[in-house]
Design an enzyme around this catalytic site. Structure first.
Site, PDB file in Angstrom:
ATOM      1  N   ASN A   1     -10.371  -3.402   1.173  1.00 24.12           N
ATOM      2  CA  ASN A   1      -9.965  -3.288  -0.237  1.00 24.12           C
ATOM      3  C   ASN A   1     -11.180  -2.996  -1.102  1.00 24.12           C
ATOM      4  O   ASN A   1     -12.332  -3.126  -0.652  1.00 24.12           O
ATOM      5  CB  ASN A   1      -9.311  -4.583  -0.724  1.00 24.12           C
ATOM      6  CG  ASN A   1      -7.913  -4.785  -0.169  1.00 24.12           C
ATOM      7  OD1 ASN A   1      -7.222  -3.834   0.173  1.00 24.12           O
ATOM      8  ND2 ASN A   1      -7.495  -6.036  -0.081  1.00 24.12           N
TER       9      ASN A   1
ATOM     10  N   HIS B   1       0.830  -1.214   0.000  1.00 23.01           N
ATOM     11  CA  HIS B   1       0.000   0.000   0.000  1.00 23.01           C
ATOM     12  C   HIS B   1       0.864   1.264   0.000  1.00 23.01           C
ATOM     13  O   HIS B   1       0.528   2.265   0.634  1.00 23.01           O
ATOM     14  CB  HIS B   1      -0.960   0.002   1.199  1.00 23.01           C
ATOM     15  CG  HIS B   1      -1.952  -1.110   1.185  1.00 23.01           C
ATOM     16  ND1 HIS B   1      -3.149  -1.047   0.491  1.00 23.01           N
ATOM     17  CD2 HIS B   1      -1.926  -2.339   1.771  1.00 23.01           C
ATOM     18  CE1 HIS B   1      -3.805  -2.179   0.649  1.00 23.01           C
ATOM     19  NE2 HIS B   1      -3.091  -2.984   1.411  1.00 23.01           N
TER      20      HIS B   1
END
Length: 542
Positions: A168, A91
């Site tokens: 997500n 990320h």
């Protein structure tokens, strides 16, 4: 004894399947695969002690909570968290925005969380959207899951504190046990020799995983894997969580952020064309929209799993590779989030924000026994302490809006709010902060064998097949084309055949089309698929 027989039988079946696949591969001429290890020598920990199981974390029963005494698993995750500096291991590329959440009604019958206890209650939020695998400066058009993490800063009148809902844009994941997370990311990251991401590596891993990733790959390689904008994508908790009410009753739930702008994705060709014009397109779109006063919003919806259904489905509802069918757990809208402000400083906000599923509200919103989530509870705050320092919660972007009353004073980055001689929490001579009974963890009965074992019924292929069937003709064509574009680069016939056998097991048309596109022998694929177990007991088939 019955559980032990099932596990032993499952292990034997797995060994037999591996042996068969190896035999089929050898017959296909795949004899020259390079070896990176030595099968005659035992795998060891960093301290040289032999590893007995590198796939399953020690837990109370196959589905139960995991034990801290499995130091090998935590060693693996802790080392993984410290491998790269200064950007996040995963990320790394992110886009942040400030906003607020407003609840729709009173959910006190399900949870003690005060910010959900009445209509119109507003809570400050910060959201970080991200790509998972690629580096900080990578294009935003690349095929990748998108992180969708929301930090709720709860007012003291609603109980106070921070809740991070870290999810997500896709509703399932590749793996179901924390111990495989470092291996998965290593396979997806650039090759340590060439520094180039290589489908040979990650499909080799997914093939070795034995089918667990089939549902996620069928999702990721659809056009959902290349969202057109951040505003036009949904967010999912992926994991199940527990809501706890005042009577300490526990209810299992999943969350979804539904875009009120609708959903828009790129085809592979559109993503490539956009990347040639602007590889920062998603951040630019998000910030332009907010600065123009067109504030994006998402509705928070929740699925509730009736307790009497938890053990009657044809899959494990705590398995992160599975979605909950709406026919079993319909969605209920519980609030709305609006993003209305761009951060003043990228580093101080988006780079310094620390999202963690380990930041929750004990006695109100708690983690489930999901074996992947349990690992994230430890791994995420560990990597934040490494990346930002032990006092990362003191940074303005992470600090709650409610008061902080602790006994911690030392360490780099401490803001000096705690002073005086009392830096311990028990005293006969000084007043100490009161503990709150309502914030005690919920109770659950644990009665099982401590073991490293897979879940009893993984059901790796059914949902992937149903998902394929749900796609339009165009979406099916794009899925096959996108998969073939990467899988077709894989040199190993064994890996290509194995992956195609997983897709064939999910849906015969699906597997056949991918196999034809990457030039696999259908007889080999069908033979391998015929020896795959879908992992669903006969008494649970629906």
């Amino acid at each position: 004894m019955a559980v032990r027989r099932v596990l032993v039988a499952a292990a034997a079946a797995s060994v037999a399947a591996v042996a068969l696949i190896a035999g089929v591969a050898e017959a296909a001429g795949d004899r020259d695969r390079p070896a990176t290890g030595d099968a005659s020598k035992p795998h060891t920990s960093d301290f040289g002690t032999p590893v007995g199981d590198n796939v399953n974390t020690l837990s109370v029963g196959p589905r139960g909570p995991q034990l801290v005494q499995d130091t090998r698993a935590f060693e693996k995750l802790a080392r993984f968290n410290r491998e790269r500096i200064p950007e996040r291991v995963v990320h790394a590329r992110g886009t942040g925005a400030h906003g607020f959440f407003e609840s729709y009604g009173d959910l006190s019958y399900l949870t003690r969380a005060g910010f959900l206890g009445g209509a119109g209650r507003k809570t400050e939020v910060f959201v970080r959207f991200s790509t998972v695998i690629h580096s900080k400066g990578s294009p935003e058009t690349l095929r990748d899951p998108r992180g969708f993490a929301v930090k709720f800063k709860i007012d003291e009148k609603y109980g106070g504190g921070i809740w991070d809902l870290v999810g997500n844009n896709l509703d399932v994941f590749f793996i179901r046990d924390q111990i495989s997370f470092p291996d998965m990311v290593h396979s997806l990251k650039p090759d340590p020799v060439t520094n180039i991401q290589d489908p040979n590596r990650y499909f080799d891993f997914f093939g070795g995983l034995g089918g667990a990733a089939t549902n996620m790959l069928t999702t990721l390689y659809s056009d959902l894997g290349t969202p057109a904008t951040l505003r036009e994508t949904n967010g999912h908790s992926v994991h199940a969580y527990k809501l706890v009410n005042a009577e300490r009753k526990v209810t299992y739930v999943k969350f979804e952020w539904t875009s009120m702008q609708g959903i828009k994705n790129f085809t592979a060709a559109e993503a490539m064309e956009t990347q040639g014009r602007d590889f920062n397109h998603a951040t630019r779109d998000q910030y332009d929209s907010i600065n123009d006063g067109k504030f994006p919003s998402w509705e928070l919806r929740m699925q509730v799993m009736p307790s009497d259904r938890m053990d009657k489905l044809d899959f494990d509802p705590l398995d992160a590779t599975k979605r909950w069918p709406e026919s079993v757990a319909p969605f209920k809208a519980i609030g709305k989030m609006t993003l209305d402000r761009v951060p003043d400083n990228f580093f101080q906000a988006t780079e310094s924000v620390a999202m963690s599923p380990g930041t929750f509200l004990p006695g109100a919103i708690e983690p489930s026994e999901d074996k992947l989530l349990q690992g994230r509870l430890v791994s995420y705050p560990d990597t934040q302490r490494y990346r930002l320092g032990t006092n990362y919660a003191d940074l303005p972007i992470n600090r709650p809006v409610s008061p902080v009353r602790t006994y911690t004073q030392d360490g780099a980055g401490n803001n000096g709010a705690m002073k005086g001689t009392l830096n311990y929490g028990l005293s006969l001579t000084h007043p100490v902060f009161a503990t709150v009974d309502e914030a005690r963890f919920s109770e659950s009965k644990v009665c099982d064998v401590v073991t490293q074992a897979p879940i009893p019924f993984p059901a790796d292929f059914k949902q992937a097949g149903e998902l394929y069937e749900s796609y339009s003709t165009r979406d099916k064509d794009n899925l096959v084309s996108n998969l073939a574009g990467d899988l077709g680069q894989v040199r190993s016939q064994l890996v290509r055949d194995t992956m195609c056998s997983h897709f064939y097991k999910a849906n015969e048309e699906y597997g056949r089309r991918v196999a034809e596109a990457v030039k696999c022998n259908m007889r080999t694929v069908q033979k391998m698929a015929g020896h795959l177990d879908d992992g669903i007991p006969d008494d649970r088939r629906q």
